[in-house]
Enzyme design. Sequence first.
Site, mmCIF file in Angstrom:
data_model
loop_
_atom_site.group_PDB
_atom_site.id
_atom_site.type_symbol
_atom_site.label_atom_id
_atom_site.label_comp_id
_atom_site.label_asym_id
_atom_site.label_seq_id
_atom_site.Cartn_x
_atom_site.Cartn_y
_atom_site.Cartn_z
ATOM 1 N N PRO A 90 0.909 -0.965 -0.098
ATOM 2 C CG PRO A 90 0.178 -1.097 2.038
ATOM 3 C CD PRO A 90 1.509 -2.274 1.492
ATOM 4 C CG MET A 91 3.829 1.793 -2.242
ATOM 5 S SD MET A 91 4.625 1.905 -3.206
ATOM 6 C CE MET A 91 3.796 1.128 -4.491
ATOM 7 C CB CYS A 118 2.269 4.772 7.997
ATOM 8 S SG CYS A 118 2.782 6.524 6.961
ATOM 9 C CE LYS A 133 4.254 -2.520 4.044
ATOM 10 N NZ LYS A 133 4.784 -1.409 4.631
ATOM 11 C CG HIS A 139 9.730 -1.187 5.631
ATOM 12 N ND1 HIS A 139 9.274 -0.238 4.738
ATOM 13 C CD2 HIS A 139 11.081 -1.176 5.485
ATOM 14 C CE1 HIS A 139 9.839 -0.040 4.202
ATOM 15 N NE2 HIS A 139 11.149 0.136 4.843
ATOM 16 C CG ASN A 148 8.309 -4.130 2.746
ATOM 17 O OD1 ASN A 148 7.638 -2.544 2.600
ATOM 18 N ND2 ASN A 148 7.899 -4.149 0.836
ATOM 19 N N GLY A 149 10.905 -4.539 2.253
ATOM 20 C CA GLY A 149 12.307 -3.379 1.697
ATOM 21 C C GLY A 149 13.142 -3.625 1.112
ATOM 22 C CG ASP A 150 16.665 -2.365 0.942
ATOM 23 O OD1 ASP A 150 16.198 -1.543 0.976
ATOM 24 O OD2 ASP A 150 17.133 -2.979 2.115
ATOM 25 N N GLY A 165 7.156 -2.012 -2.681
ATOM 26 C CA GLY A 165 6.391 -0.922 -2.406
ATOM 27 C C GLY A 165 7.410 -0.348 -4.273
#
Length: 329
Positions: free
Chosen positions: A18-19, A102, A141, A171, A204-206, A228
């Site tokens: 989700p962005m 977030c 998340k 994340h 999540n991440g990278d 993302g």
Amino acid sequence: MVKIGNLELGDFPLLLAPMEDVSDPPFRAVCKANGADLMYTEFISSEGLIRDAAKSVQKLDIFDYERPVGIQIFGNEIESMREAAAIVEAARPDILDINYGCPVNKVACKGAGAGILLDIDKMVSMTAEIVKAVNIPVTVKTRLGWDENTIRINEVVERLQDIGIQAISIHARTRKQMYKGTADWSYLAKIKENPRINIPVFGNGDIDSAEKALEYRNKYGIDGIMIGRATIGYPWIFNEIKHYFATGELLPPPDLEERIKVTKKHLDFSVEWKGEKLGILEMRRHYTNYFRGMPNFKAYRTQMVTTESYAEVCTILDQVGEVYADFQF
């Protein structure tokens, strides 16, 4: 087979993160067409939903072609989040997701998003109320912690699993890191090694390439990957990862014809969803990303972000196809 509740997602699902201002229905449509297994909406303010704010309510829009899809909410008041959860369920998503990750100041510094990582007890209480309020699977998340001194992610996953969440996406950065530095997936590996944890754990991440996706899948043992920023202007990454997993071969990058085709499809969905004026306006943030790496593209981008005509945008895209016909990505 990875499952969230009764939802079957395949052996190793790839999720669209989700962005804010990105993961709207038009963008989700092109990601779905290019291999995303599960998608989430932009995060939606619980207070906005309760007040029936137009922007928040519009984010509830989901379509059958994009299923399975989750709607994500955020907030810092338990009662408001519980009420918002009931509103979300009425929109008939497959999943309700809670944003505890977030990092931006206007969210986190008010105790919502990653801000709740400073109060794990409240996070657990809030989640428990939401799980009780709805009959659809609830997922979360989050991030590793507020900073390197408050990382309690293993405890967080255990406690959230115990009160009924069906999956968690992590994340692998702290809130303090924002999007800087390197995501530390070793914490995710430790969670997967915890015999108490039986819900799916998504990393999540990278992740920005098929090679890295395979490396992280094998190294950290996670159940799936949420992607993302690497999807922005590049929805093809999902199918590229799947192809690499299956064959060990890298697909060539999409050529110019394919990029123009998907840009037009994205534009069509945007205009169909929000009308020509607003649909064209909201597409403007995407053009640079779809054509990243092309020399002397600024003049065409300037034309596309200043016109208010759908026909003109399509004409400019056709011109790009002619002028750069021999360009190789």
